[in-house]
Design a protein around this motif. Structure first.
Motif, PDB file in Angstrom:
ATOM      1  N   ARG A 112       0.621   3.832  -2.815  1.00  0.00           N
ATOM      2  CA  ARG A 112       0.542   5.260  -2.556  1.00  0.00           C
ATOM      3  C   ARG A 112       1.241   6.328  -2.758  1.00  0.00           C
ATOM      4  O   ARG A 112       0.897   7.458  -3.187  1.00  0.00           O
ATOM      5  CB  ARG A 112      -0.088   5.112  -0.727  1.00  0.00           C
ATOM      6  CG  ARG A 112      -0.597   6.588  -0.188  1.00  0.00           C
ATOM      7  CD  ARG A 112      -0.735   6.292   1.430  1.00  0.00           C
ATOM      8  NE  ARG A 112      -1.264   7.750   1.840  1.00  0.00           N
ATOM      9  CZ  ARG A 112      -0.984   7.863   3.029  1.00  0.00           C
ATOM     10  NH1 ARG A 112      -0.649   6.946   4.055  1.00  0.00           N
ATOM     11  NH2 ARG A 112      -1.543   9.322   3.400  1.00  0.00           N
ATOM     12  N   ALA A 167      -7.344  -2.758  -1.617  1.00  0.00           N
ATOM     13  CA  ALA A 167      -8.270  -2.387  -2.857  1.00  0.00           C
ATOM     14  C   ALA A 167      -7.494  -1.709  -4.087  1.00  0.00           C
ATOM     15  O   ALA A 167      -7.757  -2.101  -4.996  1.00  0.00           O
ATOM     16  CB  ALA A 167      -9.180  -1.177  -2.121  1.00  0.00           C
ATOM     17  N   TRP A 168      -6.354  -0.881  -3.939  1.00  0.00           N
ATOM     18  CA  TRP A 168      -5.820  -0.451  -4.848  1.00  0.00           C
ATOM     19  C   TRP A 168      -4.979  -1.612  -5.638  1.00  0.00           C
ATOM     20  O   TRP A 168      -4.537  -1.191  -6.683  1.00  0.00           O
ATOM     21  CB  TRP A 168      -5.026   0.813  -4.597  1.00  0.00           C
ATOM     22  CG  TRP A 168      -5.985   2.045  -4.648  1.00  0.00           C
ATOM     23  CD1 TRP A 168      -6.956   2.347  -3.914  1.00  0.00           C
ATOM     24  CD2 TRP A 168      -5.815   2.985  -5.478  1.00  0.00           C
ATOM     25  NE1 TRP A 168      -7.478   3.562  -4.041  1.00  0.00           N
ATOM     26  CE2 TRP A 168      -6.902   3.912  -5.363  1.00  0.00           C
ATOM     27  CE3 TRP A 168      -4.915   3.436  -6.767  1.00  0.00           C
ATOM     28  CZ2 TRP A 168      -6.919   5.216  -6.089  1.00  0.00           C
ATOM     29  CZ3 TRP A 168      -5.090   4.293  -7.578  1.00  0.00           C
ATOM     30  CH2 TRP A 168      -6.232   5.441  -6.949  1.00  0.00           C
ATOM     31  N   ASN A 184     -12.256   7.115  -7.523  1.00  0.00           N
ATOM     32  CA  ASN A 184     -12.263   7.688  -6.335  1.00  0.00           C
ATOM     33  C   ASN A 184     -12.567   9.166  -6.451  1.00  0.00           C
ATOM     34  O   ASN A 184     -13.527   9.680  -5.247  1.00  0.00           O
ATOM     35  CB  ASN A 184     -10.899   7.790  -5.873  1.00  0.00           C
ATOM     36  CG  ASN A 184     -10.741   8.140  -4.348  1.00  0.00           C
ATOM     37  OD1 ASN A 184     -11.245   7.660  -3.503  1.00  0.00           O
ATOM     38  ND2 ASN A 184      -9.304   8.767  -4.205  1.00  0.00           N
ATOM     39  N   THR A 219      -5.482   3.033   6.573  1.00  0.00           N
ATOM     40  CA  THR A 219      -5.555   3.582   4.922  1.00  0.00           C
ATOM     41  C   THR A 219      -4.768   2.971   4.292  1.00  0.00           C
ATOM     42  O   THR A 219      -5.107   2.546   3.049  1.00  0.00           O
ATOM     43  CB  THR A 219      -5.611   5.071   5.119  1.00  0.00           C
ATOM     44  OG1 THR A 219      -6.674   5.604   6.132  1.00  0.00           O
ATOM     45  CG2 THR A 219      -5.709   5.728   3.783  1.00  0.00           C
ATOM     46  N   GLY A 258       0.839  -1.224  -0.023  1.00  0.00           N
ATOM     47  CA  GLY A 258      -0.072   0.059   0.167  1.00  0.00           C
ATOM     48  C   GLY A 258       0.788   1.293   0.042  1.00  0.00           C
ATOM     49  O   GLY A 258       0.621   2.338  -0.816  1.00  0.00           O
ATOM     50  N   ARG A 294      -8.956   3.376 -11.292  1.00  0.00           N
ATOM     51  CA  ARG A 294      -9.470   3.664  -9.580  1.00  0.00           C
ATOM     52  C   ARG A 294      -9.351   4.977  -9.327  1.00  0.00           C
ATOM     53  O   ARG A 294     -10.202   5.388  -8.335  1.00  0.00           O
ATOM     54  CB  ARG A 294      -8.424   2.871  -8.999  1.00  0.00           C
ATOM     55  CG  ARG A 294      -8.391   1.453  -8.944  1.00  0.00           C
ATOM     56  CD  ARG A 294      -7.228   0.838  -8.326  1.00  0.00           C
ATOM     57  NE  ARG A 294      -7.036  -0.654  -8.778  1.00  0.00           N
ATOM     58  CZ  ARG A 294      -7.703  -1.737  -8.705  1.00  0.00           C
ATOM     59  NH1 ARG A 294      -8.730  -1.725  -7.550  1.00  0.00           N
ATOM     60  NH2 ARG A 294      -7.484  -3.082  -9.053  1.00  0.00           N
ATOM     61  N   TRP A 339      -5.395  -0.949   4.220  1.00  0.00           N
ATOM     62  CA  TRP A 339      -6.753  -1.461   3.638  1.00  0.00           C
ATOM     63  C   TRP A 339      -6.826  -0.941   2.375  1.00  0.00           C
ATOM     64  O   TRP A 339      -7.324  -1.718   1.476  1.00  0.00           O
ATOM     65  CB  TRP A 339      -7.907  -1.305   4.579  1.00  0.00           C
ATOM     66  CG  TRP A 339      -7.524  -1.833   5.827  1.00  0.00           C
ATOM     67  CD1 TRP A 339      -6.768  -3.091   6.151  1.00  0.00           C
ATOM     68  CD2 TRP A 339      -8.587  -1.990   7.071  1.00  0.00           C
ATOM     69  NE1 TRP A 339      -7.003  -3.539   7.406  1.00  0.00           N
ATOM     70  CE2 TRP A 339      -7.932  -2.801   8.018  1.00  0.00           C
ATOM     71  CE3 TRP A 339      -9.198  -0.946   7.445  1.00  0.00           C
ATOM     72  CZ2 TRP A 339      -8.593  -2.866   9.231  1.00  0.00           C
ATOM     73  CZ3 TRP A 339      -9.931  -1.126   8.698  1.00  0.00           C
ATOM     74  CH2 TRP A 339      -9.536  -2.118   9.571  1.00  0.00           C
ATOM     75  N   CYS A 340      -7.038   0.407   2.327  1.00  0.00           N
ATOM     76  CA  CYS A 340      -7.271   1.074   0.960  1.00  0.00           C
ATOM     77  C   CYS A 340      -6.182   0.776   0.061  1.00  0.00           C
ATOM     78  O   CYS A 340      -6.522   0.547  -1.035  1.00  0.00           O
ATOM     79  CB  CYS A 340      -7.447   2.523   1.309  1.00  0.00           C
ATOM     80  SG  CYS A 340      -9.031   3.043   2.550  1.00  0.00           S
ATOM     81  N   TRP A 341      -4.912   1.162   0.205  1.00  0.00           N
ATOM     82  CA  TRP A 341      -4.026   1.267  -1.032  1.00  0.00           C
ATOM     83  C   TRP A 341      -3.337  -0.119  -1.030  1.00  0.00           C
ATOM     84  O   TRP A 341      -3.278  -0.667  -2.193  1.00  0.00           O
ATOM     85  CB  TRP A 341      -2.965   1.983  -0.557  1.00  0.00           C
ATOM     86  CG  TRP A 341      -3.384   3.729  -0.779  1.00  0.00           C
ATOM     87  CD1 TRP A 341      -3.978   4.510   0.620  1.00  0.00           C
ATOM     88  CD2 TRP A 341      -3.473   4.489  -1.449  1.00  0.00           C
ATOM     89  NE1 TRP A 341      -4.229   5.647   0.181  1.00  0.00           N
ATOM     90  CE2 TRP A 341      -3.898   5.695  -1.314  1.00  0.00           C
ATOM     91  CE3 TRP A 341      -3.329   4.252  -3.324  1.00  0.00           C
ATOM     92  CZ2 TRP A 341      -4.111   6.758  -2.332  1.00  0.00           C
ATOM     93  CZ3 TRP A 341      -3.423   5.438  -3.982  1.00  0.00           C
ATOM     94  CH2 TRP A 341      -3.801   6.500  -3.651  1.00  0.00           C
TER      95      TRP A 341
END
Length: 87
Positions: free
Chosen positions: A13, A48-49, A63, A40, A9, A59, A43-45
């Protein structure tokens, strides 16, 4: 597994938003915000990413659409600014 997702991530990021911006955000985080930075990034980067199926530009567009729908002008401005500088 969590550390691998965080590292993945962090790499994504930095590639999307710029290393200076990401590193500054992490360096300036106090104890409570560091938990948010870690969550963040992981989990997000990192989760998901990093999934297969969508290009980063797609993506990013999704966003931007979500931030617009959620009426988050500061986050929208930051994401738009950082991603257009990197394009």
């Amino acid at each position: 597994m969590a550390q691998e997702e965080f590292q993945r991530g962090l790499e994504i990021r930095r590639a999307v938003l710029g290393a200076d911006y990401v590193d500054r955000s992490i360096a300036q985080a106090d104890e409570s915000m560091m938990a948010f930075q870690q969550m963040t990034t992981q989990w997000c980067w990192g989760n998901a990413w990093s999934r297969d199926g969508l290009e980063r530009k797609t993506r990013s567009m999704l966003n931007l659409a979500m931030l617009t729908a959620l009426t988050k002008p500061a986050e929208l401005r930051d994401h738009f600014k950082k991603t257009t500088q990197r394009a």
